[in-house]
Write an enzyme that holds these catalytic residues in place. Structure first.
Site, PDB file in Angstrom:
ATOM      1  N   ASN A   1       0.805  -1.225   0.000  1.00  0.00           N
ATOM      2  CA  ASN A   1       0.000   0.000   0.000  1.00  0.00           C
ATOM      3  C   ASN A   1       0.838   1.275   0.000  1.00  0.00           C
ATOM      4  O   ASN A   1       0.317   2.365   0.242  1.00  0.00           O
ATOM      5  CB  ASN A   1      -0.956   0.003   1.204  1.00  0.00           C
ATOM      6  CG  ASN A   1      -0.207   0.031   2.529  1.00  0.00           C
ATOM      7  OD1 ASN A   1       1.011  -0.120   2.584  1.00  0.00           O
ATOM      8  ND2 ASN A   1      -0.943   0.210   3.610  1.00  0.00           N
TER       9      ASN A   1
ATOM     10  N   PRO B   1      -4.286   9.442   5.370  1.00  0.00           N
ATOM     11  CA  PRO B   1      -4.704   9.284   3.977  1.00  0.00           C
ATOM     12  C   PRO B   1      -5.994   8.484   3.857  1.00  0.00           C
ATOM     13  O   PRO B   1      -6.341   7.709   4.753  1.00  0.00           O
ATOM     14  CB  PRO B   1      -3.534   8.517   3.356  1.00  0.00           C
ATOM     15  CG  PRO B   1      -3.020   7.683   4.496  1.00  0.00           C
ATOM     16  CD  PRO B   1      -3.198   8.523   5.736  1.00  0.00           C
ATOM     17  N   GLY B   2      -6.696   8.679   2.743  1.00  0.00           N
ATOM     18  CA  GLY B   2      -7.859   7.856   2.442  1.00  0.00           C
ATOM     19  C   GLY B   2      -7.443   6.776   1.469  1.00  0.00           C
ATOM     20  O   GLY B   2      -6.457   6.078   1.690  1.00  0.00           O
TER      21      GLY B   2
ATOM     22  N   HIS C   1      -4.416   5.774  11.229  1.00  0.00           N
ATOM     23  CA  HIS C   1      -3.310   6.053  10.290  1.00  0.00           C
ATOM     24  C   HIS C   1      -3.785   6.027   8.845  1.00  0.00           C
ATOM     25  O   HIS C   1      -2.985   6.195   7.926  1.00  0.00           O
ATOM     26  CB  HIS C   1      -2.165   5.066  10.503  1.00  0.00           C
ATOM     27  CG  HIS C   1      -2.309   3.751   9.802  1.00  0.00           C
ATOM     28  ND1 HIS C   1      -3.432   2.962   9.890  1.00  0.00           N
ATOM     29  CD2 HIS C   1      -1.454   3.068   8.990  1.00  0.00           C
ATOM     30  CE1 HIS C   1      -3.258   1.865   9.174  1.00  0.00           C
ATOM     31  NE2 HIS C   1      -2.080   1.903   8.618  1.00  0.00           N
ATOM     32  N   GLY C   2      -5.079   5.793   8.633  1.00  0.00           N
ATOM     33  CA  GLY C   2      -5.626   5.754   7.290  1.00  0.00           C
ATOM     34  C   GLY C   2      -7.088   5.357   7.353  1.00  0.00           C
ATOM     35  O   GLY C   2      -7.741   5.475   8.395  1.00  0.00           O
TER      36      GLY C   2
END
EC number: 6.5.1.8
Length: 489
Positions: free
Chosen positions: A240, A385-386, A409-410
């Site tokens: 990722n 982040p998304g 964290h996401g």
């Protein structure tokens, strides 16, 4: 006092080619165990024993293997000898608590039962003090991804995670945002030319001060990994991890960077400590499991006491890996800045997959493991982040003690990689990307946007943990692989 098992300063040089070609398989045939000691031995040989004859070298290596305790203080051979010795301390067996302490859960309705069970198990450890589960949580090894665990004077290598110091980094530029659409091919080529992922590395890595750290000389496992760390510096991992161009919208007029409200062009990267961090994590997890024996379902939560030599060594190695991860990001952003001919106005970054020494509400020191969780102490800035088709957020921590000063964290996965590859259609994913206006280089079905939770729901679950400063919209995304996403038949 130096041992003299063979002539350590011979005049012979005819066997240099043999030494240069010496492989791990040859060391294993001599009796060396598989693992970090192989790379360490090769490194020591290359640096200090190139002139030994083949026969002399075999005698030297065999002698150290058979009598490692006699060479632990040797200037060159000491690191090999220490790696050959069994773990310090007598193995101890520990039982879990019968009733685990309560812990805060954010967005619990969207968290898989396996992740909840893993967090409950972690809270039953005798060293556990506090815990929290973030809204992006999903199953991991030992501590779940999105799990936060505070312990007393002990560190859990798998509570930190395999990719030590994995982090986010954002650079914001004073450039017209329309350039991303007008010069899309130029920016796409920049990512192709100036970033590397997975096994790909730069032919000419850029040196960095982190590679001169004393830990690379003093910690055997780190010493064996220095050459690899040099080759991989400035590159990103697979999975990722990404580097992307996008737009930042600043929504807080009182932001710490004095950025006026409005849109900016930005670079966002997500990656960690590469092979260095993974090898350190696996080495010390194995060591912890040998000395700290737990019930089978909790074995990956084995810890190292910070008063022990192994615990102190891991702590230094973990921080080295974290600083190395930061150096990789800095080089990624510097390469792209040079390609654009621009200097960033602002840089924001934060670790996840790390352990910190902090204080609890009573003022006592605790070791806070954030495995896939972002520090969110009062005023701390971070990036959540998304997915590649949904926004990420620049956030400011509120310092909520119930979450142990942490946030997500996401977005967090809702679909495993195996399930994604089996069930998702390449054609549908490509259409989804096109509709969102995303240019994607690399990646695969296992990182498709639909494998992630709705980032807006995740953020809604943690309003009491962070406030939003800005929003990041991805536009040109690069992940592992050099192709333009997925070829559709």
């Amino acid at each position: 006092m130096e041992k003299s098992v063979v002539n350590f300063n011979p005049t012979h040089s005819k066997y240099i080619e043999y030494i240069m070609a010496l492989s791990g398989k040859k060391l294993i045939r001599l009796g060396y165990p598989e693992g970090p000691v192989i790379g360490l031995a090769l490194s020591v040989i290359q640096q200090h024993y190139k002139k030994l004859k083949k026969e002399e070298l075999n005698i030297l290596l065999k002698t150290v293997l058979e009598n490692p305790s006699e060479y632990t203080e040797h200037e060159y051979l000491g690191s090999i000898a220490k790696s050959l010795l069994p773990p310090q301390g007598t193995p101890k067996s520990f039982e879990l608590r019968k009733n685990n302490p309560a812990f805060a859960i954010y967005g619990g309705a969207d968290i898989e039962p396996i992740a909840l069970n893993q967090m409950e198990t972690a809270m039953c450890l005798p060293i556990a003090q506090e815990g929290a589960l973030m809204p992006d949580a999903h199953p991991g090894y030992g501590l779940p991804i999105g799990g936060v665990l505070a312990t007393q004077n002990a560190v859990i290598p798998y509570g930190v995670g395999v990719d030590i110091g994995c982090r986010m980094c954002m650079s914001i530029y004073d450039l017209p945002t329309q350039k991303l659409e007008q010069d899309k091919n130029t920016f796409t080529k920049m990512l192709m030319d100036h970033t590397r992922f997975g096994h790909a590395t730069f032919q000419k890595p850029i040196d960095h001060a982190v590679l001169e750290r004393k830990e690379f000389k003093e910690i055997p496992i780190a010493q064996s990994l220095k050459d690899r760390a040099y080759k991989q510096i400035g590159s990103s991992g697979g999975g990722n991890h990404f580097v992307e161009f996008g737009l930042v919208e600043i929504v807080d007029a009182h932001n710490e960077y004095q950025l006026p409200l409005g849109e900016y062009l930005a670079v966002l990267s997500h990656s960690g400590s590469r092979g260095l961090g993974a090898s350190i994590a696996n080495y010390y997890t194995k060591l912890a499991m040998q000395t700290c024996q737990l019930p089978q379902h909790a074995k990956h939560l084995a810890w190292l006491d910070l008063d022990s030599e192994a615990g102190q060594e891991y702590w230094l190695a973990m921080n080295l890996a974290g600083d190395y991860a930061s150096a990789c990001h800095h080089q990624i952003h510097e390469r792209l800045s040079q390609a654009m001919g621009e200097q960033a106005r602002v840089r924001i970054e934060n670790h996840h997959n790390f352990a910190w020494k902090e204080q609890n509400a009573q003022g006592d020191e605790i070791i806070v493991h954030r495995k896939g969780a972002t520090p969110a102490g009062k005023g701390a800035l971070g990036i959540i982040p998304g997915s590649m088709t949904s926004p990420g957020f620049i956030v400011r921590g509120k310092g909520n003690s119930l979450s142990i000063n942490s946030t997500s964290h996401g977005a967090g996965r809702v679909m495993s990689r195996t399930k994604a590859k089996k069930n998702l259609s390449a054609k549908v994913v490509k259409q989804h990307l096109q509709k969102a206006g995303i240019t994607l280089i690399g990646s695969g079905l296992d990182e498709a946007p639909m494998v992630y939770k709705d980032i807006h729901q995740v953020m809604a679950h943690q309003k009491e943990l962070v406030e939003i400063i800005g929003k990041f919209i991805p536009k040109i995304v690069r992940m592992c692989g050099d192709h333009r996403f997925i070829e559709v038949d």
